[in-house]
Design a protein around this motif. Sequence first.
Motif, short mmCIF file in Angstrom:
data_model
loop_
_atom_site.label_atom_id
_atom_site.label_comp_id
_atom_site.label_asym_id
_atom_site.label_seq_id
_atom_site.Cartn_x
_atom_site.Cartn_y
_atom_site.Cartn_z
N PHE A 6 0.59 -1.48 0.15
CA PHE A 6 0.10 -0.07 0.01
C PHE A 6 0.60 1.36 0.44
N LEU A 7 2.05 1.63 0.46
CA LEU A 7 3.23 3.03 1.37
C LEU A 7 3.17 2.62 -0.32
N VAL B 115 0.82 9.46 -5.29
CA VAL B 115 0.24 10.67 -5.48
C VAL B 115 0.98 11.09 -3.79
N PHE B 116 1.39 10.41 -3.10
CA PHE B 116 1.42 11.60 -2.34
C PHE B 116 2.60 13.20 -2.24
N ILE B 117 3.68 12.30 -3.13
CA ILE B 117 4.14 13.14 -3.66
C ILE B 117 3.81 14.37 -4.10
N ALA B 118 3.22 13.54 -5.26
CA ALA B 118 2.07 14.19 -6.12
C ALA B 118 1.38 15.45 -5.86
N GLY B 119 0.75 15.16 -4.29
CA GLY B 119 -0.63 15.84 -4.22
C GLY B 119 0.51 17.02 -3.54
N ARG B 120 1.85 16.79 -3.15
CA ARG B 120 2.73 18.00 -2.34
C ARG B 120 3.22 19.38 -3.54
N SER B 121 3.35 18.48 -5.12
CA SER B 121 3.92 19.34 -5.43
C SER B 121 2.49 19.73 -7.13
N PHE B 122 1.09 19.04 -6.59
CA PHE B 122 0.26 19.61 -7.85
C PHE B 122 -0.67 20.43 -7.57
N GLY C 210 -6.48 15.29 -9.48
CA GLY C 210 -7.54 14.35 -10.23
C GLY C 210 -6.95 14.05 -11.01
N ILE C 211 -6.38 14.83 -11.86
CA ILE C 211 -6.45 14.30 -13.90
C ILE C 211 -5.58 13.08 -12.85
N TYR C 212 -4.07 12.91 -12.75
CA TYR C 212 -3.57 12.14 -12.24
C TYR C 212 -3.70 10.98 -11.48
N THR C 213 -4.42 10.69 -11.06
CA THR C 213 -5.39 9.52 -9.92
C THR C 213 -6.49 8.89 -10.66
N THR C 214 -7.21 9.71 -11.79
CA THR C 214 -7.81 9.07 -13.00
C THR C 214 -7.28 8.31 -13.34
#
Length: 100
Positions: free
Chosen positions: A53-54, A60-67, A73-77
């Motif tokens: 899981f980690l 997504v955690f790293i992208a959430g800090r910079s996107f 949302g586009i990335y996770t979809t």
Amino acid sequence: MDTGNRPIVLFGVRGAMMTWSARSPVWPSFDFRGAGTIARYGGVMAAGQLFWFLQSETDVFIAGRSFSAHTLGIYTTSLFLTQIFVSKFVPPLNEVAFSA
């Protein structure tokens, strides 16, 4: 009417009636000798799932800090759609390719 516990009661009554009709009462045994191996296996499997899981959510955690929220949302979809493709299409493709 609360029906949340109905299956538990039905299985309990069914088990009691079958035991009574067989005339062979079996009492539960709570002997935990040898359960350490099973507990260790469960612990290893839980740790493996945690690390998986980690590993799978770190991007997504790293992208959430910079996107921005929209870009994230586009990335996770797109990641979700890719995972659907991999989990639904690739296994049958592997079976056909192996036999061919």
